[in-house]
Design a protein around this motif. Structure first.
Motif, PDB file in Angstrom:
ATOM      1  N   SER A 330      16.398  56.001  35.708  1.00 47.86           N
ATOM      2  CA  SER A 330      16.471  57.824  35.568  1.00 47.86           C
ATOM      3  C   SER A 330      17.283  58.247  33.920  1.00 47.86           C
ATOM      4  O   SER A 330      16.566  59.247  33.561  1.00 47.86           O
ATOM      5  CB  SER A 330      17.491  58.213  36.029  1.00 47.86           C
ATOM      6  N   ALA A 331      17.308  56.796  33.417  1.00 45.74           N
ATOM      7  CA  ALA A 331      18.858  56.881  32.026  1.00 45.74           C
ATOM      8  C   ALA A 331      17.882  56.454  30.922  1.00 45.74           C
ATOM      9  O   ALA A 331      17.504  56.908  29.907  1.00 45.74           O
ATOM     10  CB  ALA A 331      20.138  56.674  32.162  1.00 45.74           C
ATOM     11  N   VAL A 332      16.715  55.463  31.241  1.00 45.98           N
ATOM     12  CA  VAL A 332      15.644  55.159  30.542  1.00 45.98           C
ATOM     13  C   VAL A 332      15.561  55.785  29.470  1.00 45.98           C
ATOM     14  O   VAL A 332      14.476  56.762  30.052  1.00 45.98           O
ATOM     15  CB  VAL A 332      15.385  53.604  31.026  1.00 45.98           C
ATOM     16  N   THR A 333      15.094  55.981  28.144  1.00 49.09           N
ATOM     17  CA  THR A 333      14.345  56.938  27.470  1.00 49.09           C
ATOM     18  C   THR A 333      12.571  57.423  28.019  1.00 49.09           C
ATOM     19  O   THR A 333      12.069  56.701  28.071  1.00 49.09           O
ATOM     20  CB  THR A 333      14.359  56.163  25.898  1.00 49.09           C
ATOM     21  N   ARG A 334      12.782  58.811  28.077  1.00 48.69           N
ATOM     22  CA  ARG A 334      10.783  58.712  28.123  1.00 48.69           C
ATOM     23  C   ARG A 334      10.668  59.332  26.323  1.00 48.69           C
ATOM     24  O   ARG A 334       9.064  59.471  26.678  1.00 48.69           O
ATOM     25  CB  ARG A 334      10.818  59.852  29.026  1.00 48.69           C
ATOM     26  N   ASP A 335      10.688  59.192  25.606  1.00 47.70           N
ATOM     27  CA  ASP A 335      10.336  58.520  24.359  1.00 47.70           C
ATOM     28  C   ASP A 335       9.603  57.682  23.868  1.00 47.70           C
ATOM     29  O   ASP A 335       9.669  56.274  24.773  1.00 47.70           O
ATOM     30  CB  ASP A 335      11.857  59.278  23.240  1.00 47.70           C
ATOM     31  N   TYR A 336       8.971  57.644  22.924  1.00 46.47           N
ATOM     32  CA  TYR A 336       7.370  57.159  22.876  1.00 46.47           C
ATOM     33  C   TYR A 336       8.538  56.216  21.506  1.00 46.47           C
ATOM     34  O   TYR A 336       8.806  56.911  20.671  1.00 46.47           O
ATOM     35  CB  TYR A 336       6.382  57.571  22.451  1.00 46.47           C
ATOM     36  N   VAL A 337       7.841  54.704  21.401  1.00 51.43           N
ATOM     37  CA  VAL A 337       7.844  54.134  20.258  1.00 51.43           C
ATOM     38  C   VAL A 337       6.269  53.489  19.782  1.00 51.43           C
ATOM     39  O   VAL A 337       5.972  52.714  20.660  1.00 51.43           O
ATOM     40  CB  VAL A 337       8.564  52.753  20.656  1.00 51.43           C
TER      41      VAL A 337
END
Length: 497
Positions: A330-337
């Protein structure tokens, strides 16, 4: 069928369709390939929300939340038929997060990005406010704030349609098999559903394969520049738990949140889970443990308990999250790379992302790809409506009122359902019908021959489930026998179309 393009896009989810649309609009020749149906995996298995991600503030992802909140306003403007405001109710449970923390978080949420169309947050006393009625009384106070709903699978299809209108070629049920890299381009092998292969040339590749991004990299022979974590999110659908258009965001005892959302008029959507997914286990499925977890989360705070026996449908998707090293899924980023490899012919790979920011991701990707190809062109999608999004300057309700006068034979619920699929293209879909008979036979769930012909001709529908569970959710309103009957009728309509 093209055999040479500027850009090959692998993957027909939100990111792939968005990249194809943006790049085609900048003048690149584009071919998008999708081994299944458009939006057939992660992009049709979301919580159906365009939101900033209130809980991401706890992980200090302020830039991601700010960008997502800004995109929320953009999408509300560009696609008002498939994206619309929704009010969320957040009960305060004292032994989880203190009230001051919720109030501070909502203040940030209201002010990190400019709000144009949505009201701000407010405190609620559930002993007096009607939105407290569905709750069991354990929480006497809470808050309300704004986010937005999105018809996620239709968002993908509309991006693909606009890409095609701008010159892109969209091929569904076509698998990317392999690619050989040269100094000036890629030689790519594609495999159609019938097993036929084709070789195409592409000056650049955009790898937007989502959960299969690593496999696509392996098939190009390029070493992966990063890693992803596959996290399964499951949802359950039950008969409606309450009346009203408000949704609820519940704090669970594991500090996760669970959404409870009105769905398809007659149902309530509950989700989601965050569980590591092993691709060797096969396609994602909602496990009994996940279903029980979601039932418990709702029963803990709602007056009407939910049991696994109440579930009428489940769906699961795999989120390909950029691996930032967090231990808790649940803490893994939802941002993109975005990772661009320019050692020879350009290869851009997409890691992570969320449906709310797909347009910004696509804009960033298209900018990098155009520069890598020596054809820099300005960004353009922030001001361009998606198909059906142009309502001629009218509000949604004004558009619906006018459509009701043109199509008096359509009951309000059916007209609204069609609007939320096709928006400003309603006349094109209905063909200026003068009666229900002009739309042809009702094939089940309210889908007529006329509508199915549109989906086959304009939206790449190739199988009954494409129409029943992605272009629409009418399969949820049908019995198994009715779905089987629809499948038989589907073949006849597709052959005629």
């Amino acid at each position: 069928m093209r055999d040479s393009v500027d850009l090959l896009v692998i993957g027909g989810g939100a990111n792939g369709a968005g990249i194809a649309r943006d790049a085609a609009g900048r003048g690149l020749s584009v071919l998008l390939v999708e081994r299944g149906d458009l939006g057939g995996a992660t992009s049709s298995a979301s919580s159906k929300l365009v939101h900033g991600g209130l809980r991401y503030l706890e992980h200090y992802e302020f830039r991601l939340v700010r960008e997502a909140l800004a995109e929320r306003e953009v999408l509300l403007r560009l696609a008002p038929h498939i994206v619309w405001p929704m009010r969320f109710v957040l009960p305060h449970v004292p032994d989880m997060r203190p009230r001051w923390m919720l109030r501070a978080g909502l203040f940030l949420y209201d002010n990190l990005a400019k709000r144009v169309t949505l009201p701000g947050s407010e405190a609620l006393d559930f002993r007096r406010h009607p939105w407290g009625a569905p709750l069991n009384g354990a929480a006497t106070h809470g808050f309300a704030y704004s986010d937005a709903w999105v018809e996620d699978a239709r968002l993908v299809v509309l991006n693909a349609r606009d890409a095609a209108a701008r010159g892109a070629e969209i091929r569904v049920r076509t698998a990317f098999t392999s690619a050989q890299r040269g100094a000036d381009g890629w030689t790519v092998t594609l495999t159609a559903e019938d097993g036929a292969t084709q070789t195409v040339r592409a000056r650049a590749i955009a790898n937007a394969a989502g959960p299969w991004v690593m496999q696509a990299l392996e098939d190009t022979g390029v070493q992966a520049p990063d890693r992803i974590r596959l996290v399964r999110g499951s949802h359950i659908v039950v008969p409606a738990l309450y009346e009203g258009s408000q949704a609820y965001i519940l704090q669970n005892d594991d500090r996760r949140v669970v959404f409870v959302i009105p769905y398809e008029g007659r149902f309530t959507l509950i989700g989601t889970t965050d569980v590591p997914h092993d691709p060797a286990s096969g396609p994602p499925r909602c496990t009994p443990e996940e279903a029980a977890y979601l039932c418990r989360a709702v029963s803990r705070q709602f007056r009407k308990p939910v049991t696994p026996e109440d579930i009428v449908w489940t769906y699961s998707g795999v989120r390909p999250l950029h691996d930032d090293g967090a231990e808790n899924p649940s803490a893994v980023t939802r941002d993109y790379v975005l990772k661009m490899d320019r050692s020879a012919a350009p290869l851009l790979s997409v890691f992570g992302g969320k449906i709310t920011t797909f347009r910004r991701l696509a804009e960033d990707a298209a900018t990098q790809l155009c520069e890598a190809l020596g054809q820099p062109r300005p960004a353009w999608t922030a001001g361009a409506t998606l198909p059906g999004g142009d309502l001629g300057g009218r509000t949604v309700e004004a558009f619906l009122a006018e459509a009701a006068r043109r199509y008096p034979f359509l009951e309000p619920a059916r007209l609204r359902r069609l609007f939320h699929c096709y928006g400003g293209e309603l006349d094109a879909v209905l063909g200026h019908a003068q009666s229900a008979a002009d739309l042809g036979q009702d094939l089940g769930g309210g889908i007529t021959e006329r509508e199915l012909e549109w989906m086959v001709r304009q939206e790449w529908v190739r199988a009954p489930e494409d129409a029943l569970w992605r272009r629409t959710k009418r399969g949820l309103h049908m019995t198994e026998a009715e779905r089987e009957q629809f499948a038989r009728a589907f073949q006849q309509v597709r052959q005629a179309a």
